[in-house]
Scaffold this active site. Structure first.
Site, PDB file in Angstrom:
ATOM      1  N   MET A  27       0.850  -1.192   0.000  1.00  0.00           N
ATOM      2  CA  MET A  27       0.000   0.000   0.000  1.00  0.00           C
ATOM      3  C   MET A  27       0.885   1.241   0.000  1.00  0.00           C
ATOM      4  O   MET A  27       0.450   2.320   0.411  1.00  0.00           O
ATOM      5  CB  MET A  27      -0.936  -0.004   1.210  1.00  0.00           C
ATOM      6  N   HIS A  31       9.200   0.862   3.187  1.00  0.00           N
ATOM      7  CA  HIS A  31      10.319   0.940   4.119  1.00  0.00           C
ATOM      8  C   HIS A  31      11.209  -0.280   3.900  1.00  0.00           C
ATOM      9  O   HIS A  31      10.968  -1.068   2.962  1.00  0.00           O
ATOM     10  CB  HIS A  31       9.812   1.050   5.552  1.00  0.00           C
ATOM     11  N   GLY A  33      11.347  -3.038   5.293  1.00  0.00           N
ATOM     12  CA  GLY A  33      10.622  -4.313   5.278  1.00  0.00           C
ATOM     13  C   GLY A  33      10.164  -4.653   3.865  1.00  0.00           C
ATOM     14  O   GLY A  33      10.276  -5.804   3.413  1.00  0.00           O
ATOM     15  N   HIS A  34       9.683  -3.632   3.158  1.00  0.00           N
ATOM     16  CA  HIS A  34       9.287  -3.854   1.753  1.00  0.00           C
ATOM     17  C   HIS A  34      10.516  -4.143   0.896  1.00  0.00           C
ATOM     18  O   HIS A  34      10.469  -4.971  -0.026  1.00  0.00           O
ATOM     19  CB  HIS A  34       8.559  -2.621   1.209  1.00  0.00           C
ATOM     20  N   GLN A 151      -2.748 -11.964   8.021  1.00  0.00           N
ATOM     21  CA  GLN A 151      -2.976 -11.707   6.590  1.00  0.00           C
ATOM     22  C   GLN A 151      -2.318 -12.810   5.757  1.00  0.00           C
ATOM     23  O   GLN A 151      -2.916 -13.333   4.806  1.00  0.00           O
ATOM     24  CB  GLN A 151      -2.397 -10.346   6.215  1.00  0.00           C
TER      25      GLN A 151
HETATM   26  O1  PAF Z   1      -0.123  -5.744   3.481  1.00  0.00           O
HETATM   27  C1  PAF Z   1      -0.557  -4.825   2.757  1.00  0.00           C
HETATM   28  O2  PAF Z   1       0.120  -3.836   2.499  1.00  0.00           O
HETATM   29  C2  PAF Z   1      -1.970  -4.939   2.188  1.00  0.00           C
HETATM   30  O3  PAF Z   1      -2.840  -5.540   3.081  1.00  0.00           O
HETATM   31  C3  PAF Z   1      -1.996  -5.644   0.822  1.00  0.00           C
HETATM   32  C4  PAF Z   1      -1.551  -7.086   0.912  1.00  0.00           C
HETATM   33  C5  PAF Z   1      -1.128  -4.889  -0.170  1.00  0.00           C
HETATM   34  C6  PAF Z   1      -3.436  -5.644   0.272  1.00  0.00           C
HETATM   35  O4  PAF Z   1      -3.924  -4.354   0.131  1.00  0.00           O
END
Ligand code: PAF
Length: 270
Positions: A27, A31, A33-34, A151
């Site tokens: 989203m 940072h 982590g990404h 998630q």
């Molecule tokens: O983890 C996230 O950033 C969101 O929940 C995702 C998986 C991109 C779905 O919108």
């Protein structure tokens, strides 16, 4: 790196990629982590596609959709630095051309416990957009952070139950040197709140749940929600579970974190 906003441009960019394609869904407000997700994606595929989309469907009426951090230029710089091939930055109208979808994915029982119970409809919204982004990008592998453990479990369950042809890979949580799990929402924290937020990782590392809960309760400015040992597939409390999960409000910001219990610590009973 190419940046695309429209479905047709994404389809053309996807078509042009030979070999295995990995997707990292985000989203934005990226940072380290990404960055770790993108690096893991690079190791598992020939091409990496990052999606940046703040999904309205997964925010409750009183949540932070409007103030969710949007930092597109910095996000694109991070993607470029980490060797991303394609970035998909659709608008809500591109993802939901007919408005909010009438048919949605149900997260089932995972949508009713812990984070699901506190955020009704959240995981349905997450799974609906994840499925749509999988359909649009047709990756071989999709990587998700272990930080959002429930998630990750919900995505795995959806992929199994609906026979979605993608490998799901969980990537370990990245932490600051003092233990704070990286999160896009950390930027909401004042310096003092950031200090208080360290109690989440301390509580996870406590010798038992009672001690951890006492740590959370004693921290000024922190309102504990839960600290539980759970089964990492069902998220039901389980004294022999393989995951400890925590959630608390720090100031106005709700934070979550978790600790995967190593096989070697099987006998441990937090
Ligand atoms: O983890 C996230 O950033 C969101 O929940 C995702 C998986 C991109 C779905 O919108």
């Amino acid at each position: 790196m190419i940046v695309v906003e429209k479905r047709a441009d994404l389809a053309a960019a996807r078509e042009a990629r030979a070999g295995r394609v990995a997707v990292v869904m985000t989203m934005g407000a990226l940072h380290e982590g990404h960055a770790a997700l993108v690096r893991a994606a690079r190791r598992s595929a020939d091409s990496v596609l990052v999606t940046i989309f703040v999904n309205p469907l997964q925010f409750g009426a009183h949540e932070d959709l409007d103030r969710y951090p949007r930092t597109l230029q910095a996000d694109l710089a991070l993607c470029e630095r980490e060797g991303t091939d394609v970035v998909f930055t659709p608008s809500p109208e591109v993802v939901y051309p007919e408005g909010p979808p009438v048919v949605r994915v149900s997260a089932g029982p995972l949508g009713d416990v812990l984070e699901g119970a506190r955020r009704p409809g959240h995981f349905d919204g997450v799974l609906t957009v994840v499925l749509k982004l999988l359909q649009l990008s047709r990756p071989d592998v999709a990587l998700f952070g272990q930080k959002d453990a429930q998630q990750l479990a919900a995505v795995r369950q959806m992929v199994r139950d609906l026979d979605v042809p993608v490998d799901v890979v969980g990537v370990p949580t990245v932490r600051e040197p003092d233990g704070l799990a990286l999160s896009s929402r950390n930027r909401y924290l004042s310096p003092q709140e950031r200090q208080s937020a360290l109690v989440l990782s301390r509580a996870l590392g406590a010798r038992d749940l009672q001690t951890g809960r006492a740590l959370l309760a004693a921290e000024p400015g922190v309102v504990p929600d839960y600290l539980e040992r759970v089964d990492s597939t069902t998220f039901h409390p389980d004294p022999a579970g393989d995951l400890v999960v925590v959630a608390a409000r720090v100031g106005a910001t709700r934070l979550i974190d978790n600790l995967v219990l190593p096989a070697a610590a099987e006998g441990r009973r937090p």
